[in-house]
Enzyme design. Sequence first.
Site, PDB file in Angstrom:
ATOM      1  N   GLY A 305       9.239  -1.708 150.692  1.00 27.38           N
ATOM      2  CA  GLY A 305       8.000  -2.646 152.025  1.00 27.38           C
ATOM      3  C   GLY A 305       7.692  -4.663 151.213  1.00 27.38           C
ATOM      4  N   SER A 306       6.745  -4.374 151.788  1.00 24.42           N
ATOM      5  CA  SER A 306       6.986  -6.017 151.187  1.00 24.42           C
ATOM      6  C   SER A 306       6.324  -5.862 150.074  1.00 24.42           C
ATOM      7  CB  SER A 306       5.563  -6.282 152.365  1.00 24.42           C
ATOM      8  OG  SER A 306       5.941  -6.845 153.931  1.00 24.42           O
ATOM      9  N   THR A 307       6.475  -4.876 149.403  1.00 23.91           N
ATOM     10  CA  THR A 307       5.866  -5.449 147.600  1.00 23.91           C
ATOM     11  C   THR A 307       7.328  -5.379 146.466  1.00 23.91           C
ATOM     12  OG1 THR A 307       6.544  -2.944 147.703  1.00 23.91           O
ATOM     13  CG2 THR A 307       3.772  -3.994 146.987  1.00 23.91           C
ATOM     14  N   PHE A 308       8.224  -5.770 147.363  1.00 20.66           N
ATOM     15  CA  PHE A 308       9.673  -5.929 147.225  1.00 20.66           C
ATOM     16  C   PHE A 308      10.061  -7.965 147.467  1.00 20.66           C
ATOM     17  CE2 PHE A 308      13.896  -5.636 146.388  1.00 20.66           C
ATOM     18  CZ  PHE A 308      13.973  -4.958 145.266  1.00 20.66           C
ATOM     19  N   LYS A 309       9.175  -7.997 148.785  1.00 24.63           N
ATOM     20  CA  LYS A 309       9.217 -10.004 148.477  1.00 24.63           C
ATOM     21  C   LYS A 309       9.549 -10.435 146.988  1.00 24.63           C
ATOM     22  CE  LYS A 309       8.175  -8.822 153.562  1.00 24.63           C
ATOM     23  NZ  LYS A 309       7.464  -9.237 154.406  1.00 24.63           N
TER      24      LYS A 309
END
Length: 367
Positions: A305-309
């Site tokens: 999810g957003s942690t991969f941003k």
Amino acid sequence: MHCKTFHKKKMVIVFTACLLMMMVLLGRLVYLMVFESEYYQELAKDLHERERSIKAARGRIIDRTGKVLADNRTVCTISVIHSQIKDPEAVIAMLCKELELSEETVRKRVEKVSSIERIKSNVDKEVGDAIRAYQYPGVKVDEDFKRYYPFDELASKVLGFTGSDNQGIIGLEVKYDEYLEGIPGTILTLTDARGVEIENAKEERVESVPGNDLVVSLDYNIQSYAQQEALKVMEAKQADYVSILVMNPQNGEIYACVNVPEFNLNDPFTLNTGIGTEGLTEQQKQDALNQMWRNQCVNDTYEPGSTFKVFTSSAALMSGTSTLSDQFSCPGFKIVEDRRIRCHKAGGHGGQDFTHAIMNSCNPYIQ
């Protein structure tokens, strides 16, 4: 004359035979008493000594601030020695009353002819003291240790728990079992040929060696707060479970590892779903328990999810395709080939630079 000579020869032969037999027996006796003495001394010692085990205190589990997350409390193991019991009926009645066991169960164990028979373990110390006060011959009360978790459900799937034999079953308890378990001791008492303890005989003890304490990176305060927040999210989102992992990015230390719903470490075989196990097969019960004990942070896979941003934005900065001063307008979505990628904020964030796009976790910008 001939008859007398015959009898004299016969007496010599008998005497010689007896002498040879006595010499053989004497030689055998010398052999057993001198050369095999240690062996038979050990056999005699084993025959006349009764051995009872002393469990070792299990090492504690302590958080980074010094707060004890897993400890021990004193309990008792109640046993009987059949050959020493003088009033079986009184012993049976007393054990049924104090231990709250059925007469059939207690009678079967009290009347069993064995060197020592365990009636019940993990008995509260107060009950053990009450049984000891009866002073019934043949009833033994040995102090023992039972694992105790002061905060019940806190970090249950991380800490794990132990079984009735104080051996680790899941979590840190089983991972570091060889360091936590310690070395058991023994109590040796002298008995006569019937197995009855000799009064006023010296009791020999080999003291147990406590296990090593285990200090972990978990922080009680952070773990407690994260668990409270996870429960709020689970209730608000009607989720099956919520996991939170709090780590130190500098060295990877885990300060909190939450998986709600947690379970009660002091009662680990009761399902936390509020649904009983009636009607379930043994396999279904075990599957339900395994699922309850499962540490989702460790065992389950999930989309980043957003942690991969963080990775995509870092790659953009390092490659020079983006800078911190870049401007971008977020209309609330971005079309990539045949997909419409929506922003979590309805209507979009509008105009923003690279830094604010990361702060807002803006999906269209990062894509």
